[in-house]
Design a protein around this motif. Structure first.
Motif, mmCIF file in Angstrom:
data_model
loop_
_atom_site.group_PDB
_atom_site.id
_atom_site.type_symbol
_atom_site.label_atom_id
_atom_site.label_comp_id
_atom_site.label_asym_id
_atom_site.label_seq_id
_atom_site.Cartn_x
_atom_site.Cartn_y
_atom_site.Cartn_z
ATOM 1 N N ARG A 223 -12.510 6.321 5.285
ATOM 2 C CA ARG A 223 -11.232 5.981 4.668
ATOM 3 C C ARG A 223 -10.359 7.229 4.560
ATOM 4 O O ARG A 223 -10.853 8.360 4.624
ATOM 5 C CB ARG A 223 -11.440 5.388 3.271
ATOM 6 C CG ARG A 223 -12.386 4.205 3.205
ATOM 7 C CD ARG A 223 -12.029 3.055 4.124
ATOM 8 N NE ARG A 223 -10.805 2.391 3.781
ATOM 9 C CZ ARG A 223 -10.729 1.193 3.179
ATOM 10 N NH1 ARG A 223 -11.834 0.533 2.877
ATOM 11 N NH2 ARG A 223 -9.572 0.642 2.916
ATOM 12 N N THR A 224 -9.058 7.020 4.410
ATOM 13 C CA THR A 224 -8.111 8.125 4.315
ATOM 14 C C THR A 224 -7.590 8.249 2.888
ATOM 15 O O THR A 224 -7.985 7.489 2.000
ATOM 16 C CB THR A 224 -6.917 7.892 5.266
ATOM 17 O OG1 THR A 224 -6.127 6.794 4.760
ATOM 18 C CG2 THR A 224 -7.388 7.577 6.679
ATOM 19 N N SER A 225 -6.666 9.181 2.676
ATOM 20 C CA SER A 225 -6.099 9.378 1.345
ATOM 21 C C SER A 225 -5.235 8.194 0.907
ATOM 22 O O SER A 225 -4.888 8.084 -0.271
ATOM 23 C CB SER A 225 -5.271 10.664 1.308
ATOM 24 O OG SER A 225 -4.158 10.582 2.172
ATOM 25 N N TRP A 226 -4.894 7.304 1.844
ATOM 26 C CA TRP A 226 -4.173 6.091 1.474
ATOM 27 C C TRP A 226 -5.055 5.123 0.689
ATOM 28 O O TRP A 226 -4.550 4.174 0.082
ATOM 29 C CB TRP A 226 -3.654 5.381 2.730
ATOM 30 C CG TRP A 226 -2.490 6.068 3.373
ATOM 31 C CD1 TRP A 226 -2.520 7.037 4.343
ATOM 32 C CD2 TRP A 226 -1.103 5.838 3.112
ATOM 33 N NE1 TRP A 226 -1.259 7.425 4.694
ATOM 34 C CE2 TRP A 226 -0.359 6.703 3.958
ATOM 35 C CE3 TRP A 226 -0.405 4.972 2.255
ATOM 36 C CZ2 TRP A 226 1.037 6.727 3.958
ATOM 37 C CZ3 TRP A 226 0.976 4.995 2.268
ATOM 38 C CH2 TRP A 226 1.683 5.864 3.104
ATOM 39 N N TYR A 227 -6.360 5.359 0.711
ATOM 40 C CA TYR A 227 -7.313 4.479 0.011
ATOM 41 C C TYR A 227 -7.829 5.221 -1.216
ATOM 42 O O TYR A 227 -8.616 6.164 -1.087
ATOM 43 C CB TYR A 227 -8.468 4.121 0.947
ATOM 44 C CG TYR A 227 -9.447 3.116 0.375
ATOM 45 C CD1 TYR A 227 -9.156 1.753 0.371
ATOM 46 C CD2 TYR A 227 -10.671 3.531 -0.146
ATOM 47 C CE1 TYR A 227 -10.055 0.841 -0.127
ATOM 48 C CE2 TYR A 227 -11.572 2.609 -0.655
ATOM 49 C CZ TYR A 227 -11.262 1.263 -0.644
ATOM 50 O OH TYR A 227 -12.157 0.361 -1.158
ATOM 51 N N PRO A 228 -7.423 4.833 -2.434
ATOM 52 C CA PRO A 228 -7.752 5.613 -3.631
ATOM 53 C C PRO A 228 -9.094 5.286 -4.269
ATOM 54 O O PRO A 228 -9.516 5.961 -5.207
ATOM 55 C CB PRO A 228 -6.603 5.258 -4.584
ATOM 56 C CG PRO A 228 -6.268 3.835 -4.218
ATOM 57 C CD PRO A 228 -6.487 3.730 -2.730
ATOM 58 N N ALA A 234 -16.562 1.825 5.466
ATOM 59 C CA ALA A 234 -16.093 0.490 5.821
ATOM 60 C C ALA A 234 -16.239 0.242 7.317
ATOM 61 O O ALA A 234 -16.590 -0.852 7.735
ATOM 62 C CB ALA A 234 -14.632 0.292 5.404
ATOM 63 N N ASP A 235 -15.966 1.278 8.113
ATOM 64 C CA ASP A 235 -15.868 1.138 9.560
ATOM 65 C C ASP A 235 -17.117 1.709 10.239
ATOM 66 O O ASP A 235 -17.617 2.766 9.834
ATOM 67 C CB ASP A 235 -14.632 1.874 10.067
ATOM 68 C CG ASP A 235 -13.395 1.475 9.291
ATOM 69 O OD1 ASP A 235 -12.724 0.528 9.718
ATOM 70 O OD2 ASP A 235 -13.118 2.093 8.238
ATOM 71 N N PRO A 254 -4.604 12.541 12.654
ATOM 72 C CA PRO A 254 -3.639 12.173 11.617
ATOM 73 C C PRO A 254 -4.090 10.929 10.841
ATOM 74 O O PRO A 254 -4.914 10.152 11.333
ATOM 75 C CB PRO A 254 -2.373 11.877 12.424
ATOM 76 C CG PRO A 254 -2.904 11.336 13.724
ATOM 77 C CD PRO A 254 -4.141 12.131 14.009
ATOM 78 N N GLU A 255 -3.537 10.751 9.652
ATOM 79 C CA GLU A 255 -3.798 9.567 8.857
ATOM 80 C C GLU A 255 -2.779 8.496 9.236
ATOM 81 O O GLU A 255 -1.574 8.672 9.029
ATOM 82 C CB GLU A 255 -3.725 9.880 7.364
ATOM 83 C CG GLU A 255 -4.833 10.821 6.908
ATOM 84 C CD GLU A 255 -4.930 10.920 5.393
ATOM 85 O OE1 GLU A 255 -3.991 10.445 4.701
ATOM 86 O OE2 GLU A 255 -5.941 11.447 4.902
ATOM 87 N N VAL A 256 -3.247 7.405 9.820
ATOM 88 C CA VAL A 256 -2.348 6.381 10.349
ATOM 89 C C VAL A 256 -2.591 5.012 9.706
ATOM 90 O O VAL A 256 -2.003 4.015 10.117
ATOM 91 C CB VAL A 256 -2.504 6.277 11.878
ATOM 92 C CG1 VAL A 256 -2.129 7.597 12.531
ATOM 93 C CG2 VAL A 256 -3.929 5.883 12.274
ATOM 94 N N SER A 257 -3.454 4.978 8.694
ATOM 95 C CA SER A 257 -3.837 3.742 8.021
ATOM 96 C C SER A 257 -4.598 4.151 6.760
ATOM 97 O O SER A 257 -4.770 5.345 6.488
ATOM 98 C CB SER A 257 -4.734 2.905 8.955
ATOM 99 O OG SER A 257 -5.376 1.847 8.276
ATOM 100 N N ASP A 258 -5.079 3.169 6.010
ATOM 101 C CA ASP A 258 -6.023 3.513 4.941
ATOM 102 C C ASP A 258 -7.445 3.606 5.484
ATOM 103 O O ASP A 258 -8.380 3.902 4.735
ATOM 104 C CB ASP A 258 -5.935 2.525 3.775
ATOM 105 C CG ASP A 258 -6.280 1.096 4.153
ATOM 106 O OD1 ASP A 258 -6.256 0.763 5.356
ATOM 107 O OD2 ASP A 258 -6.565 0.292 3.239
#
Length: 267
Positions: A223-228, A234-235, A254-258
């Motif tokens: 997960r990325t920083s978009w997911y708190p 998950a993947d 780059p971060e392109v999603s959560d």
């Protein structure tokens, strides 16, 4: 061959997402959470569920198709339901999209539901229907075929633990794979499985000799920083021993999603 799997999050991080997909040079791109509004001229709509709202790119399927003119697009809707333009409801579809570079013949294909079925009205009750899409591709460079199957695992409001529905989903996925994959050829299974690493799903998939690369190669966060929230797995991306792995990465930038993209290169 380069394979990329990513939950596109309805195009929420649109400009970085388009830039990344245009530059990553994937031969096969497997996207989950792809929105499609027939006849819509682009722009943004809103997904609403109770007090929760999420911007959705109405033309995400068309946007990706436009930046990948050398690929063929396959869209597998899992549900059809309303997005909103203000208070106006707009009928939309939501599901999986697979993009295959021209020059890689698709010689087999399968698409079906692995949990539930296409909802009659709206997106359906939780846990909502989920589907999977598989393609068998001939590789002229090595003189053999590889099968790639992507899925988006069901979401349970109680969390990512095992449930009877999740185990039934795993068995359904195995059945779908067996319709298209030929033993002795390479098999890749990928996507947002919505599972924890200890799930019984993985031993079930292990019957096909599949091994997950995320956990076995030491990656602890997809997960990325978009997911708190916590629960950073998950993947997943699983391969059989016939797949010659040259490179595998859980892409942090780059971060392109959560979700983070999963990138696999095979020889």
């Amino acid at each position: 061959m380069r394979i990329v799997s990513l939950n596109a999050w309805g195009g929420r991080v649109h400009e970085p997402l388009m830039r990344y997909l245009g530059e990553v040079e994937a031969d096969v791109l497997c996207l989950q959470e792809v929105t499609h509004v027939a006849g819509h001229d682009g722009g943004w709509l809103t997904f609403r569920e109770g007090d929760f709202e999420l911007p959705q790119r109405a033309s995400l399927l068309e946007d990706v198709t436009a930046i990948l003119p050398e690929h063929r697009a396959f869209f597998a809707p899992a549900a059809s339901g309303p997005l909103y333009d203000g208070d106006r409801e707009v009928a939309s579809e939501w599901g999986l999209a697979t993009f295959v570079r021209q020059g890689f013949p698709v010689i087999g294909q399968v698409q079906d539901f692995i949990h539930g079925d296409f909802p009659v009205s709206g997106f359906g009750a939780h846990p909502r229907p989920r589907n999977a899409h598989g393609i068998r591709i001939f590789r002229h460079d090595v003189g053999s075929a590889v099968t790639i199957v992507q899925m988006h695992g069901l979401r349970d409001l109680a969390g990512k633990g095992d449930t009877p529905a999740r185990l039934a989903q795993a068995h359904a996925l195995v059945g779908l794979v067996e319709k298209i994959w030929r033993r002795g050829e390479g098999l890749v299974v990928c996507g947002d499985l919505n599972l924890l690493p200890g799930s019984e799903t993985f031993p079930i998939l292990g019957r096909l000799e599949l091994t997950d690369l995320v956990t076995t190669r030491g990656f602890a966060d997809t997960r990325t920083s978009w997911y708190p929230k916590g629960g950073r797995y998950a993947d997943y991306l699983l391969v059989t021993p016939d797949v010659k792995v040259e490179r595998f990465d859980v892409v942090a930038e780059p971060e392109v999603s959560d979700h983070r993209a999963l990138l696999l290169e095979i020889g």
